[in-house]
Design a protein around this motif. Sequence first.
Motif, PDB file in Angstrom:
ATOM      1  N   LEU A 266      -8.905  38.436  24.627  1.00 35.48           N
ATOM      2  CA  LEU A 266      -8.326  39.722  25.038  1.00 35.48           C
ATOM      3  C   LEU A 266      -7.192  39.519  26.037  1.00 35.48           C
ATOM      4  O   LEU A 266      -6.151  40.182  25.960  1.00 35.48           O
ATOM      5  CB  LEU A 266      -9.404  40.616  25.650  1.00 35.48           C
ATOM      6  N   ASP A 267      -7.377  38.600  26.968  1.00 35.66           N
ATOM      7  CA  ASP A 267      -6.361  38.366  27.992  1.00 35.66           C
ATOM      8  C   ASP A 267      -5.084  37.772  27.413  1.00 35.66           C
ATOM      9  O   ASP A 267      -4.033  37.793  28.069  1.00 35.66           O
ATOM     10  CB  ASP A 267      -6.913  37.450  29.088  1.00 35.66           C
ATOM     11  N   ALA A 268      -5.160  37.237  26.197  1.00 35.43           N
ATOM     12  CA  ALA A 268      -3.962  36.698  25.538  1.00 35.43           C
ATOM     13  C   ALA A 268      -3.142  37.801  24.880  1.00 35.43           C
ATOM     14  O   ALA A 268      -2.035  37.544  24.401  1.00 35.43           O
ATOM     15  CB  ALA A 268      -4.359  35.659  24.501  1.00 35.43           C
ATOM     16  N   ILE A 269      -3.668  39.028  24.855  1.00 33.29           N
ATOM     17  CA  ILE A 269      -2.968  40.174  24.263  1.00 33.29           C
ATOM     18  C   ILE A 269      -2.558  41.097  25.408  1.00 33.29           C
ATOM     19  O   ILE A 269      -3.416  41.705  26.051  1.00 33.29           O
ATOM     20  CB  ILE A 269      -3.887  40.925  23.277  1.00 33.29           C
ATOM     21  N   PRO A 270      -1.265  41.209  25.712  1.00 38.90           N
ATOM     22  CA  PRO A 270      -0.841  41.979  26.888  1.00 38.90           C
ATOM     23  C   PRO A 270      -1.438  43.382  26.965  1.00 38.90           C
ATOM     24  O   PRO A 270      -1.860  43.825  28.037  1.00 38.90           O
ATOM     25  CB  PRO A 270       0.686  42.026  26.733  1.00 38.90           C
ATOM     26  N   GLU A 271      -1.501  44.083  25.843  1.00 37.34           N
ATOM     27  CA  GLU A 271      -1.996  45.455  25.866  1.00 37.34           C
ATOM     28  C   GLU A 271      -3.501  45.535  26.065  1.00 37.34           C
ATOM     29  O   GLU A 271      -4.037  46.599  26.365  1.00 37.34           O
ATOM     30  CB  GLU A 271      -1.639  46.178  24.557  1.00 37.34           C
ATOM     31  N   CYS A 272      -4.188  44.421  25.872  1.00 36.85           N
ATOM     32  CA  CYS A 272      -5.650  44.429  25.868  1.00 36.85           C
ATOM     33  C   CYS A 272      -6.258  43.595  26.993  1.00 36.85           C
ATOM     34  O   CYS A 272      -7.462  43.296  26.968  1.00 36.85           O
ATOM     35  CB  CYS A 272      -6.160  43.922  24.522  1.00 36.85           C
ATOM     36  N   LYS A 273      -5.474  43.215  27.963  1.00 34.10           N
ATOM     37  CA  LYS A 273      -5.991  42.396  29.052  1.00 34.10           C
ATOM     38  C   LYS A 273      -7.177  43.079  29.720  1.00 34.10           C
ATOM     39  O   LYS A 273      -7.198  44.294  29.903  1.00 34.10           O
ATOM     40  CB  LYS A 273      -4.899  42.142  30.092  1.00 34.10           C
ATOM     41  N   THR A 274      -8.159  42.286  30.074  1.00 31.02           N
ATOM     42  CA  THR A 274      -9.301  42.815  30.806  1.00 31.02           C
ATOM     43  C   THR A 274      -8.898  43.088  32.256  1.00 31.02           C
ATOM     44  O   THR A 274      -7.913  42.548  32.751  1.00 31.02           O
ATOM     45  CB  THR A 274     -10.473  41.826  30.773  1.00 31.02           C
ATOM     46  N   GLY A 275      -9.661  43.940  32.918  1.00 33.33           N
ATOM     47  CA  GLY A 275      -9.397  44.242  34.322  1.00 33.33           C
ATOM     48  C   GLY A 275      -8.383  45.337  34.550  1.00 33.33           C
ATOM     49  O   GLY A 275      -8.043  45.626  35.707  1.00 33.33           O
ATOM     50  N   GLN A 276      -7.886  45.958  33.491  1.00 31.11           N
ATOM     51  CA  GLN A 276      -6.952  47.067  33.672  1.00 31.11           C
ATOM     52  C   GLN A 276      -7.685  48.277  34.258  1.00 31.11           C
ATOM     53  O   GLN A 276      -8.814  48.571  33.871  1.00 31.11           O
ATOM     54  CB  GLN A 276      -6.316  47.455  32.339  1.00 31.11           C
TER      55      GLN A 276
ATOM     56  N   LEU B 279      -8.770  43.311  18.684  1.00 33.45           N
ATOM     57  CA  LEU B 279      -9.170  42.169  17.873  1.00 33.45           C
ATOM     58  C   LEU B 279     -10.507  42.458  17.207  1.00 33.45           C
ATOM     59  O   LEU B 279     -11.076  43.530  17.366  1.00 33.45           O
ATOM     60  CB  LEU B 279      -9.258  40.899  18.734  1.00 33.45           C
ATOM     61  N   ALA B 280     -10.991  41.476  16.451  1.00 37.97           N
ATOM     62  CA  ALA B 280     -12.318  41.545  15.840  1.00 37.97           C
ATOM     63  C   ALA B 280     -13.206  40.493  16.484  1.00 37.97           C
ATOM     64  O   ALA B 280     -12.742  39.411  16.857  1.00 37.97           O
ATOM     65  CB  ALA B 280     -12.227  41.313  14.336  1.00 37.97           C
ATOM     66  N   ILE B 281     -14.487  40.828  16.644  1.00 37.80           N
ATOM     67  CA  ILE B 281     -15.435  39.907  17.247  1.00 37.80           C
ATOM     68  C   ILE B 281     -16.678  39.836  16.357  1.00 37.80           C
ATOM     69  O   ILE B 281     -16.848  40.650  15.446  1.00 37.80           O
ATOM     70  CB  ILE B 281     -15.825  40.335  18.675  1.00 37.80           C
ATOM     71  N   THR B 282     -17.537  38.845  16.641  1.00 36.86           N
ATOM     72  CA  THR B 282     -18.696  38.645  15.781  1.00 36.86           C
ATOM     73  C   THR B 282     -19.875  38.056  16.542  1.00 36.86           C
ATOM     74  O   THR B 282     -19.697  37.370  17.552  1.00 36.86           O
ATOM     75  CB  THR B 282     -18.335  37.708  14.610  1.00 36.86           C
ATOM     76  N   HIS B 283     -21.076  38.346  16.037  1.00 40.08           N
ATOM     77  CA  HIS B 283     -22.283  37.674  16.508  1.00 40.08           C
ATOM     78  C   HIS B 283     -22.499  36.365  15.759  1.00 40.08           C
ATOM     79  O   HIS B 283     -23.354  35.559  16.138  1.00 40.08           O
ATOM     80  CB  HIS B 283     -23.509  38.559  16.265  1.00 40.08           C
ATOM     81  N   ARG B 284     -21.769  36.142  14.671  1.00 44.03           N
ATOM     82  CA  ARG B 284     -21.946  34.934  13.871  1.00 44.03           C
ATOM     83  C   ARG B 284     -21.607  33.685  14.695  1.00 44.03           C
ATOM     84  O   ARG B 284     -20.754  33.732  15.575  1.00 44.03           O
ATOM     85  CB  ARG B 284     -21.062  34.961  12.625  1.00 44.03           C
ATOM     86  N   GLY B 285     -22.252  32.590  14.352  1.00 46.71           N
ATOM     87  CA  GLY B 285     -21.947  31.330  15.033  1.00 46.71           C
ATOM     88  C   GLY B 285     -22.619  31.175  16.372  1.00 46.71           C
ATOM     89  O   GLY B 285     -22.233  30.313  17.163  1.00 46.71           O
TER      90      GLY B 285
ATOM     91  N   SER C  84     -24.680  37.279  22.179  1.00 45.27           N
ATOM     92  CA  SER C  84     -23.283  37.211  22.594  1.00 45.27           C
ATOM     93  C   SER C  84     -22.342  37.404  21.420  1.00 45.27           C
ATOM     94  O   SER C  84     -22.702  37.241  20.259  1.00 45.27           O
ATOM     95  CB  SER C  84     -22.994  35.872  23.282  1.00 45.27           C
ATOM     96  N   PHE C  85     -21.096  37.779  21.759  1.00 47.73           N
ATOM     97  CA  PHE C  85     -20.021  37.891  20.790  1.00 47.73           C
ATOM     98  C   PHE C  85     -19.046  36.752  20.972  1.00 47.73           C
ATOM     99  O   PHE C  85     -18.932  36.183  22.061  1.00 47.73           O
ATOM    100  CB  PHE C  85     -19.265  39.218  20.955  1.00 47.73           C
ATOM    101  N   ARG C  86     -18.313  36.456  19.917  1.00 48.30           N
ATOM    102  CA  ARG C  86     -17.186  35.524  20.011  1.00 48.30           C
ATOM    103  C   ARG C  86     -16.069  36.076  19.130  1.00 48.30           C
ATOM    104  O   ARG C  86     -16.331  36.846  18.183  1.00 48.30           O
ATOM    105  CB  ARG C  86     -17.587  34.114  19.540  1.00 48.30           C
ATOM    106  N   PRO C  87     -14.803  35.775  19.448  1.00 48.10           N
ATOM    107  CA  PRO C  87     -13.693  36.359  18.668  1.00 48.10           C
ATOM    108  C   PRO C  87     -13.621  35.793  17.261  1.00 48.10           C
ATOM    109  O   PRO C  87     -13.904  34.611  17.033  1.00 48.10           O
ATOM    110  CB  PRO C  87     -12.450  35.982  19.488  1.00 48.10           C
ATOM    111  N   CYS C  88     -13.270  36.640  16.318  1.00 46.52           N
ATOM    112  CA  CYS C  88     -12.962  36.184  14.979  1.00 46.52           C
ATOM    113  C   CYS C  88     -11.571  35.551  15.000  1.00 46.52           C
ATOM    114  O   CYS C  88     -10.751  35.853  15.869  1.00 46.52           O
ATOM    115  CB  CYS C  88     -12.988  37.351  13.981  1.00 46.52           C
ATOM    116  N   LYS C  89     -11.298  34.717  14.038  1.00 45.65           N
ATOM    117  CA  LYS C  89     -10.020  33.989  14.006  1.00 45.65           C
ATOM    118  C   LYS C  89      -9.043  34.653  13.042  1.00 45.65           C
ATOM    119  O   LYS C  89      -9.450  35.172  12.030  1.00 45.65           O
ATOM    120  CB  LYS C  89     -10.257  32.539  13.598  1.00 45.65           C
TER     121      LYS C  89
END
Length: 206
Positions: free
Chosen positions: A130-140, A187-193, A201-206
């Motif tokens: 999320l922090d790699a996407i300017p519009e979606c940075k956490t802590g806003q 973005l998309a996230i998943t419980h897979r893996g 926990s979640f992890r980002p989809c690629k």
Amino acid sequence: MQFTNILRLGALLAALQVGAAPVAEPEALTLGNAAGLVRRANPAPVSCGRMHCPEIDDEYPRKHRADELFAATDDERAWPLESVQNAYNALVTSDALPNDQKPGAGTRKYPLQYGGTNGTPSDQDVITALDAIPECKTGQQSTKFFEFPLTDPVFTGGDQGSQGPDRVIAIAPNVGQGETRQFTYCLAITHRGGASPSDPSFRPCK
């Protein structure tokens, strides 16, 4: 007779001038926001989970490999662009519904706030993405993240667990009562893996 011919010639020249006049180009058509796709909102095809051989795949730290090798959730699902867009659009439209009309998995209604009551995600890999996407940075300030099931067909509700392991995530500024949220796709996230079938926990989809 000569006067008549002159008149005819004048009319012909006038017609030719009209015919030679440049035709105005039509105004360029601009596409408005597709249903639900607002602001940044550029979903893309994703792959949720991982299909790899942990013993030889050097992309992942060795300390995680033992868990991944035996993880029942270490599978993969590729989602086309249309599915991601449809899930995001459903997030946007469902948010405007009364709570008793929102699609739910058991008693859990969607879109669901992602990140707890303080709006801060706890999954570190997702935070990094999320922090790699300017519009979606956490802590806003004054914003929240929301999740919605990524399924095919589009999620419309069902029993607990019917939402599946994959989600789309959007961010929106806080609004007052009765106001409409303006979402931005993240973005998309998943419980897979996960490390085990019970890993929440979640992890980002690629």
